[in-house]
Design a protein around this motif. Sequence first.
Motif, PDB file in Angstrom:
ATOM      1  N   GLY A   1     -27.330   0.609   2.257  1.00  0.00           N
ATOM      2  CA  GLY A   1     -27.240  -0.630   3.010  1.00  0.00           C
ATOM      3  C   GLY A   1     -25.938  -1.373   2.794  1.00  0.00           C
ATOM      4  O   GLY A   1     -25.565  -2.224   3.607  1.00  0.00           O
ATOM      5  N   ARG A   2     -25.228  -1.032   1.734  1.00  0.00           N
ATOM      6  CA  ARG A   2     -24.032  -1.778   1.346  1.00  0.00           C
ATOM      7  C   ARG A   2     -22.738  -1.160   1.883  1.00  0.00           C
ATOM      8  O   ARG A   2     -21.837  -1.882   2.319  1.00  0.00           O
ATOM      9  N   PHE A   3     -22.635   0.158   1.855  1.00  0.00           N
ATOM     10  CA  PHE A   3     -21.372   0.826   2.169  1.00  0.00           C
ATOM     11  C   PHE A   3     -21.473   1.511   3.528  1.00  0.00           C
ATOM     12  O   PHE A   3     -22.294   2.422   3.714  1.00  0.00           O
ATOM     13  N   PRO A   4     -20.658   1.094   4.488  1.00  0.00           N
ATOM     14  CA  PRO A   4     -20.850   1.489   5.890  1.00  0.00           C
ATOM     15  C   PRO A   4     -20.866   2.990   6.153  1.00  0.00           C
ATOM     16  O   PRO A   4     -21.558   3.440   7.056  1.00  0.00           O
ATOM     17  N   SER A   5     -20.120   3.773   5.375  1.00  0.00           N
ATOM     18  CA  SER A   5     -20.019   5.211   5.652  1.00  0.00           C
ATOM     19  C   SER A   5     -21.174   6.017   5.070  1.00  0.00           C
ATOM     20  O   SER A   5     -21.314   7.205   5.375  1.00  0.00           O
TER      21      SER A   5
ATOM     22  N   LEU B   1     -14.241  -4.180  -4.178  1.00  0.00           N
ATOM     23  CA  LEU B   1     -13.197  -5.037  -3.623  1.00  0.00           C
ATOM     24  C   LEU B   1     -13.628  -5.812  -2.383  1.00  0.00           C
ATOM     25  O   LEU B   1     -12.853  -6.613  -1.849  1.00  0.00           O
ATOM     26  N   SER B   2     -14.817  -5.579  -1.904  1.00  0.00           N
ATOM     27  CA  SER B   2     -15.433  -6.395  -0.858  1.00  0.00           C
ATOM     28  C   SER B   2     -16.924  -6.071  -0.899  1.00  0.00           C
ATOM     29  O   SER B   2     -17.330  -5.115  -1.576  1.00  0.00           O
ATOM     30  N   PRO B   3     -17.766  -6.813  -0.197  1.00  0.00           N
ATOM     31  CA  PRO B   3     -19.194  -6.484  -0.222  1.00  0.00           C
ATOM     32  C   PRO B   3     -19.480  -5.039   0.181  1.00  0.00           C
ATOM     33  O   PRO B   3     -20.414  -4.426  -0.347  1.00  0.00           O
ATOM     34  N   GLY B   4     -18.686  -4.478   1.087  1.00  0.00           N
ATOM     35  CA  GLY B   4     -18.881  -3.104   1.526  1.00  0.00           C
ATOM     36  C   GLY B   4     -17.789  -2.153   1.085  1.00  0.00           C
ATOM     37  O   GLY B   4     -17.576  -1.112   1.709  1.00  0.00           O
ATOM     38  N   GLY B   5     -17.100  -2.506   0.005  1.00  0.00           N
ATOM     39  CA  GLY B   5     -16.074  -1.638  -0.538  1.00  0.00           C
ATOM     40  C   GLY B   5     -14.738  -1.758   0.172  1.00  0.00           C
ATOM     41  O   GLY B   5     -14.565  -2.537   1.123  1.00  0.00           O
TER      42      GLY B   5
ATOM     43  N   GLN C   1     -14.697  -1.245   3.941  1.00  0.00           N
ATOM     44  CA  GLN C   1     -14.955  -2.432   4.750  1.00  0.00           C
ATOM     45  C   GLN C   1     -13.727  -3.344   4.775  1.00  0.00           C
ATOM     46  O   GLN C   1     -13.385  -3.907   5.818  1.00  0.00           O
ATOM     47  N   HIS C   2     -13.075  -3.475   3.655  1.00  0.00           N
ATOM     48  CA  HIS C   2     -11.856  -4.290   3.568  1.00  0.00           C
ATOM     49  C   HIS C   2     -10.805  -3.810   4.560  1.00  0.00           C
ATOM     50  O   HIS C   2     -10.154  -4.616   5.232  1.00  0.00           O
ATOM     51  N   TYR C   3     -10.631  -2.499   4.672  1.00  0.00           N
ATOM     52  CA  TYR C   3      -9.620  -1.927   5.560  1.00  0.00           C
ATOM     53  C   TYR C   3     -10.160  -1.614   6.956  1.00  0.00           C
ATOM     54  O   TYR C   3      -9.390  -1.315   7.867  1.00  0.00           O
TER      55      TYR C   3
ATOM     56  N   THR D   1     -17.480 -11.434  -2.781  1.00  0.00           N
ATOM     57  CA  THR D   1     -16.442 -12.184  -2.070  1.00  0.00           C
ATOM     58  C   THR D   1     -15.802 -13.225  -2.973  1.00  0.00           C
ATOM     59  O   THR D   1     -14.568 -13.366  -3.012  1.00  0.00           O
ATOM     60  N   ALA D   2     -16.614 -13.949  -3.731  1.00  0.00           N
ATOM     61  CA  ALA D   2     -16.088 -15.002  -4.598  1.00  0.00           C
ATOM     62  C   ALA D   2     -15.222 -14.422  -5.716  1.00  0.00           C
ATOM     63  O   ALA D   2     -14.143 -14.959  -6.023  1.00  0.00           O
ATOM     64  N   LEU D   3     -15.677 -13.336  -6.343  1.00  0.00           N
ATOM     65  CA  LEU D   3     -14.916 -12.752  -7.456  1.00  0.00           C
ATOM     66  C   LEU D   3     -13.562 -12.241  -6.981  1.00  0.00           C
ATOM     67  O   LEU D   3     -12.541 -12.435  -7.653  1.00  0.00           O
ATOM     68  N   ASN D   4     -13.530 -11.602  -5.821  1.00  0.00           N
ATOM     69  CA  ASN D   4     -12.264 -11.057  -5.329  1.00  0.00           C
ATOM     70  C   ASN D   4     -11.306 -12.159  -4.892  1.00  0.00           C
ATOM     71  O   ASN D   4     -10.083 -12.017  -5.042  1.00  0.00           O
ATOM     72  N   ALA D   5     -11.827 -13.264  -4.395  1.00  0.00           N
ATOM     73  CA  ALA D   5     -10.966 -14.403  -4.064  1.00  0.00           C
ATOM     74  C   ALA D   5     -10.322 -14.966  -5.333  1.00  0.00           C
ATOM     75  O   ALA D   5      -9.133 -15.326  -5.339  1.00  0.00           O
ATOM     76  N   ARG D   6     -11.081 -15.023  -6.420  1.00  0.00           N
ATOM     77  CA  ARG D   6     -10.534 -15.501  -7.686  1.00  0.00           C
ATOM     78  C   ARG D   6      -9.442 -14.565  -8.188  1.00  0.00           C
ATOM     79  O   ARG D   6      -8.420 -15.010  -8.730  1.00  0.00           O
ATOM     80  N   GLY D   7      -9.660 -13.272  -8.007  1.00  0.00           N
ATOM     81  CA  GLY D   7      -8.659 -12.306  -8.442  1.00  0.00           C
ATOM     82  C   GLY D   7      -7.363 -12.417  -7.653  1.00  0.00           C
ATOM     83  O   GLY D   7      -6.261 -12.360  -8.216  1.00  0.00           O
TER      84      GLY D   7
END
Length: 437
Positions: A123-127, A252-256, A259-261, A331-337
């Motif tokens: 459910g988390r990773f689109p591929s 690196l994002s909710p869906g990896g 999803q980020h790219y 999302t919050a953790l990666n924004a802090r990074g």
Amino acid sequence: MPVPDSDRPRLDAALAKARARYVADNPASEAAHHQARQFMPGGNTRTILYHDPFPLRAVSGHGARITDADGHEYLNLLGEYTAGLFGHTHPVIRAAIDSALDCGINLSAHNTHEIRLAELVCGRFPSIERVRFTNSGTEANLMAIATARHHTGRGRVMVMHGGYHGGLLYFGDGGIPINAPYDFVLGRFNRIDATRELIRGNAGDLACVLVEPMMGSAGCLPADPDFLCMLREETRNAGTILIFDEVMTSRLSPGGAQQHYDVLPDLTTLGKYIGGGMSFGAFGGTQEIMAMYDPGRPNAMPHAGTFNNNTLSMAAGAAAMGEVFTPLAATALNARGDSLRHRLNTMAEECSAPVHLTGIGSLMNLHGCRTEIRDPQDLVASDDRIKQLVFLDLLERGFYIARRGFVALMLPHTDRDLEAFSETMEDILKQHAGTWS
């Protein structure tokens, strides 16, 4: 650019002093290292943790902090190379492990925890339409390669110069003698034209292209979006399986990173934090490809492993992904990074220090140079002595990062923790202004 030759003696002297202080401050870690050498080659069973003059020996951890054999406490900014995302004592994960232990270890059968974790991963990773579990990221990548070779009927495997996909899939300096014995072709990360030409030239024999969307071990080098899009287009045209190694980048994002790219591979490999801190790996992809492992089908391929669905990893992983590392938390953790990395780079520029950090979100790597780094070839500009000096100075001040400069934020890090880290980094860079000016 690297430190000028005229400044090398000053940098060497500063590093020698830092090493001497480390030796003086850590007699128990040194004694433990000498004892370990009697039973393990070099006193080591995990190469990446070794560093000169001897490695730090941790004895306990709580929250975001660890304590070493000499009683020193450190803010852990290494985060177990991304596997320690939840810190050392997360109560939700601890409760899930305790509950699993109460019900018995290794039940010799399918268990319900694996269903929940598989549901969360798919459910988390689109591929990932179907998934299978392993015990490590190394094993997951080996299984993904084997899957691609069987599915395509081809034998050749493309990886990138400087890439790392596990203990038997290491391509720093082009590869190592103990790599898995596949027919490898080495592409160039972020070099679109050269890598496209290699894919087309090997298309008839190329089973898969295995790539990290951000090279982790090479130094947190993000892929250019156009590079990943090229890989997706060329592999599709060639009938080649595109594998994203998301063992590190899935956070690196909710869906990896996929999803980020917004680029979807055919197969994805996972590991590290998804097991909640327990041993974990996984590979998954389209239903069509993964169907070869359905034991109810004729001519199915076997995929065994006593601990693939071990109750501790499955229970911890289900709690970690279902209750703790939610999409909002990711999302919050990666924004802090991103904010931290930007601040540190700005600070280095203001201090005129030969330091630059690369990365995405909650993962970053410090390099001993001022230049932008896009692929492993650019790392020739980085002075390793600078990374070692910063590493030792941070240890002395109570901050633990990787010897190679790697930082992986953890959920229990507070704003005050990261503020203290930034202030300490600024102090170190200013202190050594005369070392590399």
